[in-house]
Design a protein around this motif. Structure first.
Motif, PDB file in Angstrom:
ATOM      1  N   THR A  55     -36.761  23.469  18.920  1.00 25.43           N
ATOM      2  CA  THR A  55     -36.216  22.779  20.079  1.00 25.43           C
ATOM      3  C   THR A  55     -37.229  21.782  20.605  1.00 25.43           C
ATOM      4  O   THR A  55     -38.421  21.933  20.412  1.00 25.43           O
ATOM      5  CB  THR A  55     -35.864  23.785  21.190  1.00 25.43           C
ATOM      6  OG1 THR A  55     -37.031  24.549  21.442  1.00 25.43           O
ATOM      7  CG2 THR A  55     -34.725  24.672  20.783  1.00 25.43           C
ATOM      8  N   SER A  56     -36.736  20.798  21.248  1.00 22.84           N
ATOM      9  CA  SER A  56     -37.650  19.768  21.702  1.00 22.84           C
ATOM     10  C   SER A  56     -38.475  20.311  22.858  1.00 22.84           C
ATOM     11  O   SER A  56     -38.032  21.126  23.647  1.00 22.84           O
ATOM     12  CB  SER A  56     -36.877  18.550  22.166  1.00 22.84           C
ATOM     13  OG  SER A  56     -36.274  18.823  23.387  1.00 22.84           O
ATOM     14  N   GLY A  72     -40.208  19.219  26.010  1.00 22.75           N
ATOM     15  CA  GLY A  72     -40.357  18.124  26.954  1.00 22.75           C
ATOM     16  C   GLY A  72     -41.408  18.393  28.009  1.00 22.75           C
ATOM     17  O   GLY A  72     -41.618  17.595  28.891  1.00 22.75           O
ATOM     18  N   SER A  99     -25.042  10.735  27.840  1.00 21.88           N
ATOM     19  CA  SER A  99     -25.904  10.317  26.740  1.00 21.88           C
ATOM     20  C   SER A  99     -25.347   9.143  25.965  1.00 21.88           C
ATOM     21  O   SER A  99     -26.075   8.338  25.455  1.00 21.88           O
ATOM     22  CB  SER A  99     -26.128  11.495  25.807  1.00 21.88           C
ATOM     23  OG  SER A  99     -24.886  11.933  25.319  1.00 21.88           O
ATOM     24  N   THR A 127     -34.968   7.930  28.733  1.00 14.45           N
ATOM     25  CA  THR A 127     -34.786   8.789  27.589  1.00 14.45           C
ATOM     26  C   THR A 127     -33.633   9.733  27.880  1.00 14.45           C
ATOM     27  O   THR A 127     -33.604  10.351  28.935  1.00 14.45           O
ATOM     28  CB  THR A 127     -36.044   9.632  27.360  1.00 14.45           C
ATOM     29  OG1 THR A 127     -37.138   8.745  27.348  1.00 14.45           O
ATOM     30  CG2 THR A 127     -35.960  10.378  26.063  1.00 14.45           C
ATOM     31  N   MET A 180     -32.659  15.820  26.647  1.00 17.92           N
ATOM     32  CA  MET A 180     -32.476  16.653  25.476  1.00 17.92           C
ATOM     33  C   MET A 180     -32.201  18.064  25.942  1.00 17.92           C
ATOM     34  O   MET A 180     -32.787  18.539  26.907  1.00 17.92           O
ATOM     35  CB  MET A 180     -33.760  16.685  24.644  1.00 17.92           C
ATOM     36  CG  MET A 180     -34.057  15.402  23.952  1.00 17.92           C
ATOM     37  SD  MET A 180     -32.882  15.092  22.636  1.00 17.92           S
ATOM     38  CE  MET A 180     -33.263  16.447  21.536  1.00 17.92           C
ATOM     39  N   SER A 208     -28.735  20.187  21.296  1.00 17.68           N
ATOM     40  CA  SER A 208     -28.676  18.881  20.649  1.00 17.68           C
ATOM     41  C   SER A 208     -28.516  19.045  19.134  1.00 17.68           C
ATOM     42  O   SER A 208     -28.756  20.100  18.577  1.00 17.68           O
ATOM     43  CB  SER A 208     -29.947  18.103  20.933  1.00 17.68           C
ATOM     44  OG  SER A 208     -30.949  18.566  20.053  1.00 17.68           O
ATOM     45  N   GLU A 254     -42.724   7.344  18.194  1.00 13.52           N
ATOM     46  CA  GLU A 254     -41.575   7.588  19.065  1.00 13.52           C
ATOM     47  C   GLU A 254     -41.581   6.531  20.158  1.00 13.52           C
ATOM     48  O   GLU A 254     -42.454   6.534  21.025  1.00 13.52           O
ATOM     49  CB  GLU A 254     -41.722   8.989  19.669  1.00 13.52           C
ATOM     50  CG  GLU A 254     -40.538   9.469  20.434  1.00 13.52           C
ATOM     51  CD  GLU A 254     -40.690  10.949  20.772  1.00 13.52           C
ATOM     52  OE1 GLU A 254     -40.334  11.796  19.935  1.00 13.52           O
ATOM     53  OE2 GLU A 254     -41.174  11.254  21.867  1.00 13.52           O
ATOM     54  N   GLU A 290     -36.194  13.352  18.478  1.00 16.42           N
ATOM     55  CA  GLU A 290     -35.190  13.429  19.529  1.00 16.42           C
ATOM     56  C   GLU A 290     -34.138  12.356  19.283  1.00 16.42           C
ATOM     57  O   GLU A 290     -34.247  11.568  18.355  1.00 16.42           O
ATOM     58  CB  GLU A 290     -35.867  13.221  20.885  1.00 16.42           C
ATOM     59  CG  GLU A 290     -36.883  14.312  21.183  1.00 16.42           C
ATOM     60  CD  GLU A 290     -37.659  14.041  22.454  1.00 16.42           C
ATOM     61  OE1 GLU A 290     -37.545  12.912  22.996  1.00 16.42           O
ATOM     62  OE2 GLU A 290     -38.367  14.950  22.896  1.00 16.42           O
ATOM     63  N   GLN A 291     -33.171  12.320  20.172  1.00 19.71           N
ATOM     64  CA  GLN A 291     -32.118  11.319  20.001  1.00 19.71           C
ATOM     65  C   GLN A 291     -32.580   9.995  20.604  1.00 19.71           C
ATOM     66  O   GLN A 291     -32.052   9.523  21.599  1.00 19.71           O
ATOM     67  CB  GLN A 291     -30.840  11.807  20.668  1.00 19.71           C
ATOM     68  CG  GLN A 291     -30.271  13.028  19.962  1.00 19.71           C
ATOM     69  CD  GLN A 291     -29.019  13.538  20.617  1.00 19.71           C
ATOM     70  OE1 GLN A 291     -28.894  13.536  21.833  1.00 19.71           O
ATOM     71  NE2 GLN A 291     -28.069  13.965  19.811  1.00 19.71           N
TER      72      GLN A 291
END
Ligand SMILES: [Zn+2]
Length: 1001
Positions: free
Chosen positions: A9-10, A12, A55, A89, A92, A96, A813, A844-845
């Motif tokens: 998982t991201s 953050g 998003s 951004t 997330m 996701s 990124e 990430e997206q």
């Protein structure tokens, strides 16, 4: 198993550490102290708290106006204190699409794969188990996260930060790399200042070991190669000094050995800073220790109290590691009394049907025009100020080929160019000489005329091109044209399988790959005598070939690419050329090919201290594999990029009383015809202890050597065997290190149960894994032999930084960049952010820029924040879907992120890809996951992930696990035989304990 933990998982949440904050900590740098991912910016957080942004529907009324998002009321960007970057951004969350795959699939996959540790050695794997699909999506199995200590992106980041941190608060200067005081060079690709202290900067030469083992048995206990990687014409911060020795000692009756540059009488090493002057005219050679050398009267100098010559710091050859020597005409290819021509350069253009159909002659014509007439001339800079003023300029010729060979007469006496056609392919001849080569200014009208002619034939619908081409004869004839000028360069375009005439090639079906070594030999080695003989001729005549292949079909790279491989040329290749998208990239590379020659008629000689000798020059015509014996390589063409890797072996023992000296002498003719020797000196320490050797290795050079050694076996061994050997090599090296530690020979490390890597070799596994997944070595029938071979030939010659970034690309990124990042500082260094690990689980997206040494990709997730997309691509886009898939550059926009992206892309082009000119722009390829076909190429660069759940291309975490176990198995099985123990304990026994293929190391 390593499955589905939080690493997917991201993350953050972390502490922000910008470059300056990092700098304060660099004194006590630790990789464990890894730079955490930045949190979203303050502005972002406010926005998130206030309204969760949708998003993908960013144009909703909830979105603030641009002015707000750009942080000031003046519109975009360059405000001195913008509160934010002007985009948000997207939030997330754990649901996701970047989540790990379904746990059940992962675990079932892993249980089938891992228990028996098939990777080392991998013979349990079905050879053709995976094929990366040519179209459609490819699946990546995200990697279990390896220990952060092994993180290559952290290592690159911290190394760079070290050289961009001011020395102290009072001293704004960055620390320099002192070539004598400092030892192991910063990892290739780092921006740093160097101080040449009489041994060369790592830009020019890197050694695999900075403590050279005293004996072969000590070296053998490391299982590491002793090798140098040399880039003679590396771009440098200071111009290379030129010393004129053309007339030194030129007195009638004098000993010919005393004529020209001062050299050792015994080993012929050139004068250098480490030679010891024992009197005004006598010196002892640092390479072979011969004492009886003298210099001519006019080169004598008094010695000061320390024994240094009084003129030491006046003469570059007495205090610098790298310099050029102008040499007398005895050194010319033609010998005494001869002269050298300036470089002659032929453009050899395929105008057969596949070329015309793709619009290529016009693209080439445009590139030639730019290269010759639009770019500023910097020849004087390249060849050195001391070049005597001469009227010499590089001469150009344009020749086209289909089933015949078409010569353009570029004589300035003509009103317009004339075309002569050679139709006799069995006994080809050059139809005229006057006007064959031209000065670009004198013959500008005629050259323009010829280029216009090429454009017309491309665009003329009534023009009926030949369906086939006689490439081999065209190369032969071009080399005949260059013969009377002592050689030169051919830049050639090939658009399809050259099947016509002598040397015509036949299509080789790719259904044998991976079956056995014989089948691969047929695919990977030149099998046509015409090409083998042609390769030999090109080297003999000092002709170098740069090849541009733009073909939808196979062109038989084994034969065609061989001509580049042996002459030091580059291969640039497009298999799915779209003129709108790819012409720009083609143009950049073509212009670089025209501008990058630094010389020709090269002859490389590497001398070293007594006890060592050269065993192999990789990728040159002197290669043992090509001509059966090692000899000093002739190098047809020298470019800024050209890199040689030289392997050494022991023929005795090094003397621990002295340092170990290496001297590279490259005799060459520069582009304006001056005969020179480029001298590169390297001084290394000699080690008596295994621990010292391990602690002073350069993994970049070790990896380069192992890679080039592996590739030199392509076609002689099966790819499967090469992959196994590579894995075994790693196991061997780490087994030896582990054994050394377990046996108590390494007092600097305490033992623990984790995988124990030497500090200097921590990233070898990720590079090796990336190499296993490269186009050259990756398992699977889906990769054509042309793809494998183009990669192989290029990997043999490219600079180390390009090689390492090709193996493990840099991915940035964009959506989390700080305002300062990707801007240039006062030194012209780019403030690079920490790169992102090459795993889908780390993405990430958002938007990413990736450079793999060949190209720059811009990954735009369809769910990327639309405001970022607008800041990057333009106001008029409301969705990522609207972006033009044929886009080949980013627009220049007045936003900070646009400026940062352009800086980054320019940096990648000039420092890694090797396209230095600012004028040529910066091409990119757009990648939108789920939309563009380029997604496959991009995902193949995510080398930490498992590609397509393949057994042969494991994730980084799985690879490490297997490696670890294989080392353990080795050590356990050694308890009976004790061979490893013996090699460590008693460095006198040269035992061979494991599968050996690397004969020499
Ligand atoms: Zn000597």
């Amino acid at each position: 198993m390593q499955a589905n933990n939080g690493s997917f998982t991201s993350n953050g949440n972390g502490t922000t550490q910008d470059l300056r904050a990092m700098n304060g900590e660099m004194g006590n740098m630790s990789l464990a102290n890894k730079r955490k991912k930045k949190p979203a910016r303050a502005f972002h957080q406010q926005w998130e708290t206030a309204v969760a942004p949708p998003s993908s529907t960013a144009s909703t009324p909830f979105m603030p106006p641009n002015a707000l998002f750009n942080g000031n009321s003046n519109g975009y960007g360059f405000d001195s204190n913008p509160p934010s970057n002007g985009f948000i951004t997207p939030r997330m969350d754990s649901t996701s699409s970047f989540q790990s795959p379904a746990p059940s699939r992962v675990s079932s996959f892993q249980t089938t794969q891992l228990p028996g540790l098939p990777l080392f050695p991998p013979q349990h794997q079905p050879e053709n188990a995976i094929v990366v699909p040519v179209s459609g999506g490819i699946s990546l199995v995200p990697a279990p996260a390896p220990s952060s200590e092994l993180s290559l992106v952290d290592y690159r980041y911290h190394t760079q930060a070290t050289f961009m941190t001011p020395t102290s608060d009072n001293d704004p200067l960055y620390p320099s790399f002192y070539t004598f005081q400092n030892s192991i060079p910063p990892t290739a690709g780092t921006q740093y200042l160097t101080v040449d202290q009489g041994t060369a900067s790592p830009n020019y030469i890197r050694s695999s070991m900075y403590f050279v083992p005293e004996t072969e048995s000590l070296r053998a206990a490391t299982k590491l190669p002793i090798a140098l990687t040399i880039r003679p014409f590396a771009p440098s911060q200071d111009p290379v000094p030129v010393v004129d020795f053309r007339d030194l000692g030129n007195i009638s009756g004098s000993d010919p050995l005393d004529f020209g540059p001062p050299r050792c009488r015994r080993c012929r090493a050139y004068v250098n800073p480490s030679m010891t002057f024992t009197s005004v005219s006598n010196f002892t050679c640092n390479v072979c220790q011969f004492r009886g050398n003298t210099v001519p009267q006019e080169y004598t100098s008094y010695l000061d109290a320390q024994g240094n010559r009084a003129d030491k710091f006046v003469k570059p050859e007495l205090h610098q590691g790298v310099y050029d020597i102008l040499v007398p005409d005895e050194y010319n290819v033609g010998g005494t009394g001869s002269t050298n021509d300036e470089l002659h350069h032929i453009f050899l253009v395929d105008i057969s049907e596949p070329s015309i159909r793709q619009g290529l002659p016009a693209v080439v014509a445009d590139s030639i025009r730019t290269a010759l007439f639009a770019e500023k001339e910097d020849l004087q800079e390249q060849t050195g100020e001391d070049n005597e003023p001469s009227k010499k300029t590089i001469k150009y010729s344009i020749i086209c080929f289909d089933k015949h060979i078409h010569f353009y007469n570029l004589s300035p006496k003509l009103q317009q160019t004339q075309v002569n056609v050679c139709t006799d392919l069995d006994d080809p001849f050059v139809p005229f000489f006057d006007g064959l080569f031209a000065d670009k200014e004198e013959s500008r009208i005629q050259i323009e005329d010829a280029l216009t002619n090429m454009e017309q034939m491309t665009n003329d619908p009534t023009f009926l091109p030949d369906t086939e081409s006689c490439f081999a004869v065209a190369i032969k004839l071009a080399s005949m044209c260059l013969e009377s000028h002592g050689g030169g360069k051919i830049t050639t375009l090939l658009a399809g399988l050259p099947s016509w005439g002598p040397g015509g090639l036949k299509f080789k079906p790719n259904n044998t790959s991976g079956k056995n070594a014989d089948a691969e030999k047929y695919l990977f080695l030149p099998n046509l005598d015409y090409y083998k003989a042609l390769g030999k001729e090109l080297v003999a005549q000092s002709v170098g070939v740069d090849l541009f292949v733009v073909a939808k079909t196979q062109v038989d790279m084994a034969n065609v690419g061989y001509l580049c491989g042996v002459t030091g040329g580059n291969i640039n290749r497009w298999t799915n050329f779209e003129i709108e998208r790819d012409a720009r990239g083609f143009h950049e590379k073509f212009v670089t090919s025209v501008k990058n020659p630094r010389g020709y008629q090269g002859q490389l000689k590497v001398r070293c201290s007594n006890g060592l000798q050269v065993a192999q020059y990789y990728g040159t015509y002197s290669n043992k594999d090509i001509i059966g014996d090692v000899m000093d390589p002739k190098v047809s063409l020298l470019t800024e990029d050209q890199t040689f890797t030289v392997l050494f072996e022991y023929d005795g023992k090094l003397d621990t009383k002295y340092d170990c000296h290496f001297q590279v002498a490259l005799l060459y003719t520069d582009a304006l015809g001056a005969r020179k020797v480029r001298v590169i000196n390297l001084v290394l320490a000699v080690a008596e202890k295994l621990q010292d050797v391990f602690n002073m290795v350069d993994e970049d050079t070790v990896m380069t050597t192992i890679l080039r050694d592996s590739l030199s076996f392509m076609g002689k061994q099966s790819l499967k065997e090469i992959r196994e050997s590579l894995n075994n090599k790693l196991v061997e090296v780490y087994t030896q290190y582990r054994a050394m530690s377990e046996l108590g020979h390494n007092i600097t490390n305490t033992m623990n149960r984790t995988l124990l890597f030497p500090e200097g070799l921590k990233h070898l596994p990720i590079y090796a894994l990336a190499f296993l997944k490269s186009d050259a070595l990756r398992n699977g029938n889906g990769i054509t032999p042309d793809t494998r071979l183009a990669e192989m030939f290029n990997l043999m010659h490219m600079p180390v930084e390009r090689l390492l970034y090709n193996l493990y690309p840099a991915m940035v990124e964009l959506h989390s960049l700080d305002d300062e990042e990707c801007t240039f500082d006062d030194y012209g260094f780019l403030r690079l952010p920490r790169f992102t690990e090459l795993s889908l689980s780390k993405m990430e997206q958002g938007v990413y820029i990736l450079c793999d040494g060949y190209r720059v990709y811009v990954w735009v997730d369809p769910n990327a924040n639309i405001l970022l997309v607008k800041d990057l691509f333009g106001e008029n886009y409301d969705s990522v879907l609207q972006l033009d898939p044929m886009m080949n550059e980013l627009p220049v926009l007045p936003t900070l992120i646009s400026e940062q992206s352009h800086n980054l892309i320019k940096f990648f082009h000039s420092k890694i890809i090797g396209i230095p000119g600012q004028d040529t722009g910066s091409s990119i390829q757009l990648v939108r996951p789920g939309i563009d076909g380029s997604e496959i190429i991009f995902k193949l660069r995510l080398v930490e992930d498992n590609i397509s759940r393949s057994l042969a291309t494991p994730s980084y975490g799985d690879y490490l696990t297997s490696l670890h176990k294989a080392i353990r198995v080795n050590l356990d099985s050694d308890k009976a035989s004790g061979k490893i123990k013996q090699s460590i304990d008693n460095v006198g026994n040269n035992s061979e304990s494991l599968t050996q293929r690397f004969a020499l190391f």
